[in-house]
Design a protein around this motif. Structure first.
Motif, PDB file in Angstrom:
ATOM      1  N   ILE A 169       0.831  -1.203   0.000  1.00 20.44           N
ATOM      2  CA  ILE A 169       0.000   0.000   0.000  1.00 20.44           C
ATOM      3  C   ILE A 169       0.865   1.252   0.000  1.00 20.44           C
ATOM      4  CG2 ILE A 169      -1.782   1.292   1.235  1.00 20.44           C
ATOM      5  CD1 ILE A 169      -2.632  -1.345   2.552  1.00 20.44           C
ATOM      6  N   SER A 170       0.528   2.199  -0.845  1.00 17.75           N
ATOM      7  CA  SER A 170       1.079   3.552  -0.781  1.00 17.75           C
ATOM      8  C   SER A 170      -0.081   4.471  -0.429  1.00 17.75           C
ATOM      9  CB  SER A 170       1.693   3.951  -2.130  1.00 17.75           C
ATOM     10  OG  SER A 170       2.077   5.324  -2.112  1.00 17.75           O
ATOM     11  N   SER A 171      -0.171   4.822   0.859  1.00 13.93           N
ATOM     12  CA  SER A 171      -1.260   5.670   1.348  1.00 13.93           C
ATOM     13  C   SER A 171      -0.741   7.092   1.485  1.00 13.93           C
ATOM     14  CB  SER A 171      -1.758   5.151   2.706  1.00 13.93           C
ATOM     15  OG  SER A 171      -2.738   6.004   3.239  1.00 13.93           O
ATOM     16  N   VAL A 172      -1.254   7.998   0.660  1.00 13.82           N
ATOM     17  CA  VAL A 172      -0.694   9.356   0.603  1.00 13.82           C
ATOM     18  C   VAL A 172      -1.728  10.452   0.858  1.00 13.82           C
ATOM     19  CG1 VAL A 172       1.154   8.663  -0.962  1.00 13.82           C
ATOM     20  CG2 VAL A 172      -1.015   9.462  -1.923  1.00 13.82           C
ATOM     21  N   ARG A 173      -3.031  10.143   0.780  1.00 15.07           N
ATOM     22  CA  ARG A 173      -4.036  11.194   0.784  1.00 15.07           C
ATOM     23  C   ARG A 173      -4.540  11.556   2.185  1.00 15.07           C
ATOM     24  NH1 ARG A 173      -8.260   9.208  -0.756  1.00 15.07           N
ATOM     25  NH2 ARG A 173      -9.412  11.073  -1.382  1.00 15.07           N
TER      26      ARG A 173
ATOM     27  N   ALA B 214       3.793  -3.612  -8.805  1.00 16.27           N
ATOM     28  CA  ALA B 214       4.326  -2.256  -8.685  1.00 16.27           C
ATOM     29  C   ALA B 214       5.718  -2.211  -9.287  1.00 16.27           C
ATOM     30  CB  ALA B 214       4.384  -1.828  -7.222  1.00 16.27           C
ATOM     31  N   SER B 215       6.041  -1.080  -9.911  1.00 16.80           N
ATOM     32  CA  SER B 215       7.400  -0.800 -10.346  1.00 16.80           C
ATOM     33  C   SER B 215       7.974   0.290  -9.449  1.00 16.80           C
ATOM     34  CB  SER B 215       7.413  -0.335 -11.806  1.00 16.80           C
ATOM     35  OG  SER B 215       6.884  -1.329 -12.658  1.00 16.80           O
ATOM     36  N   GLU B 216       9.264   0.498  -9.541  1.00 19.31           N
ATOM     37  CA  GLU B 216       9.900   1.513  -8.686  1.00 19.31           C
ATOM     38  C   GLU B 216       9.251   2.872  -8.868  1.00 19.31           C
ATOM     39  OE1 GLU B 216      12.673   4.714  -7.584  1.00 19.31           O
ATOM     40  OE2 GLU B 216      11.985   4.210  -9.602  1.00 19.31           O
ATOM     41  N   GLN B 217       8.954   3.228 -10.103  1.00 15.93           N
ATOM     42  CA  GLN B 217       8.402   4.554 -10.369  1.00 15.93           C
ATOM     43  C   GLN B 217       6.940   4.691  -9.959  1.00 15.93           C
ATOM     44  OE1 GLN B 217       9.504   2.394 -12.672  1.00 15.93           O
ATOM     45  NE2 GLN B 217       8.260   2.419 -14.546  1.00 15.93           N
ATOM     46  N   THR B 218       6.263   3.569  -9.734  1.00 14.41           N
ATOM     47  CA  THR B 218       4.849   3.627  -9.387  1.00 14.41           C
ATOM     48  C   THR B 218       4.625   4.384  -8.088  1.00 14.41           C
ATOM     49  OG1 THR B 218       4.665   1.399 -10.337  1.00 14.41           O
ATOM     50  CG2 THR B 218       2.747   2.257  -9.192  1.00 14.41           C
ATOM     51  N   ILE B 219       5.498   4.170  -7.125  1.00 15.09           N
ATOM     52  CA  ILE B 219       5.342   4.829  -5.820  1.00 15.09           C
ATOM     53  C   ILE B 219       5.540   6.327  -5.954  1.00 15.09           C
ATOM     54  CG2 ILE B 219       6.133   4.898  -3.425  1.00 15.09           C
ATOM     55  CD1 ILE B 219       4.658   2.312  -4.369  1.00 15.09           C
ATOM     56  N   HIS B 220       6.462   6.749  -6.800  1.00 17.86           N
ATOM     57  CA  HIS B 220       6.643   8.185  -7.020  1.00 17.86           C
ATOM     58  C   HIS B 220       5.394   8.778  -7.668  1.00 17.86           C
ATOM     59  CE1 HIS B 220      10.771   7.953  -5.757  1.00 17.86           C
ATOM     60  NE2 HIS B 220      11.053   7.042  -6.689  1.00 17.86           N
ATOM     61  N   SER B 221       4.796   8.048  -8.608  1.00 15.40           N
ATOM     62  CA  SER B 221       3.552   8.517  -9.223  1.00 15.40           C
ATOM     63  C   SER B 221       2.460   8.672  -8.175  1.00 15.40           C
ATOM     64  CB  SER B 221       3.096   7.535 -10.305  1.00 15.40           C
ATOM     65  OG  SER B 221       3.930   7.586 -11.431  1.00 15.40           O
ATOM     66  N   SER B 222       2.362   7.710  -7.269  1.00 13.30           N
ATOM     67  CA  SER B 222       1.369   7.779  -6.204  1.00 13.30           C
ATOM     68  C   SER B 222       1.589   9.011  -5.326  1.00 13.30           C
ATOM     69  CB  SER B 222       1.449   6.504  -5.350  1.00 13.30           C
ATOM     70  OG  SER B 222       0.719   6.634  -4.154  1.00 13.30           O
TER      71      SER B 222
END
Length: 253
Positions: free
Chosen positions: A163-167, A201-209
């Motif tokens: 999970i990338s929880s950012v909001r 997920a790819s490495e760049q996916t988390i940056h996009s998130s």
């Protein structure tokens, strides 16, 4: 009961509209076996373990989402590919594969089945993405935090997502694409969705998130794509009155 192999392929081609979809592999019959089909084993990938299970079940055919002969792969039949195809030929078992057609089918597809499992409502395909049905969007039955939705995924798929929880807000709207659909996160963000769910997920996916303020869930390629081929198998078992057995070969990816 049984069905002739050509009739089975014709039925599946029509049901899954495979002739209308450009894909990365041949859809339909990939390896020919017995002409008369009494038992089919279904599974996600045509691994040697699935073939062994089909032999144990005395299956006449295997129906999978991930088969062989992908664009860009070596055309020689050696090593692992030789062992797999050798077992199919030695046991006269047909290999039937539908890739994108099983992803996008509006009722029995991977995306549709995942929406059912997770209780996503007001489901629509993102029209600008081809083929229609690869990228979907909808709404959660009730708004929930990323942590709560992660627990819901874990319960439904028997696998905890990354999970990338950012909001730091409740999730109401979501986009999803089963399997290796992480590249669609940017489109989901462009659409203003609260979250995006896929298998990998790819490495760049988390940056996009993080940079586009969209929550992200990677729930496993295998785990998110178990249910389409299973649903297709159950459908043809009922429609054609033949024996169909779903075999889930564990894969943590």
């Amino acid at each position: 009961m049984s069905v002739r192999l050509p009739d089975l392929i014709s039925y599946l081609d029509q049901h899954l509209s495979s002739q209308l979809i450009k894909d990365y592999c041949p859809n339909g019959l990939q390896v020919e076996g017995k002409k008369e089909i009494h038992t089919i084993v279904t599974g996600v990938t045509a691994s040697e373990a699935l073939i062994d299970a089909a032999i144990e079940h005395q299956a006449d055919a295997i129906l999978v989402h991930h088969g062989y002969f992908w664009k860009g792969e070596s055309q020689v039949i050696t090593g692992m590919k030789k062992a797999r195809i050798g077992k199919l030929l030695a046991n006269d078992i047909s290999l039937i594969t539908y890739h994108l057609p099983i992803d996008v089918h509006p009722e029995h597809g991977n995306n549709a089945q995942l929406a059912n499992l997770l209780g996503i409502k007001n489901v629509t395909a993102v029209e600008s993405i081809s083929p229609k049905g690869v990228l979907m969007q909808g709404e959660l039955e009730s708004p929930m935090t990323a942590e709560m939705f992660g627990k819901k995924i874990t319960t439904a798929l028997q696998r905890a997502p990354m999970i990338s929880s950012v909001r730091n807000q409740l999730i109401e709207t979501i986009g999803w694409c089963t399997g290796g659909g992480q590249g669609y996160i940017d489109k989901a963000a462009e659409l203003g969705l609260d979250a995006f769910l896929t298998g990998e997920a790819s490495e760049q996916t988390i940056h996009s998130s993080r940079e586009q303020n969209i929550d992200f869930f990677a729930a496993g390629h295998h785990a998110t794509e178990r249910y389409g081929v299973k649903a297709v198998g159950e459908y043809i078992a009922e429609q054609l009155d033949i024996n169909v057995v779903f075999v889930d070969i564990h894969n943590p990816v």
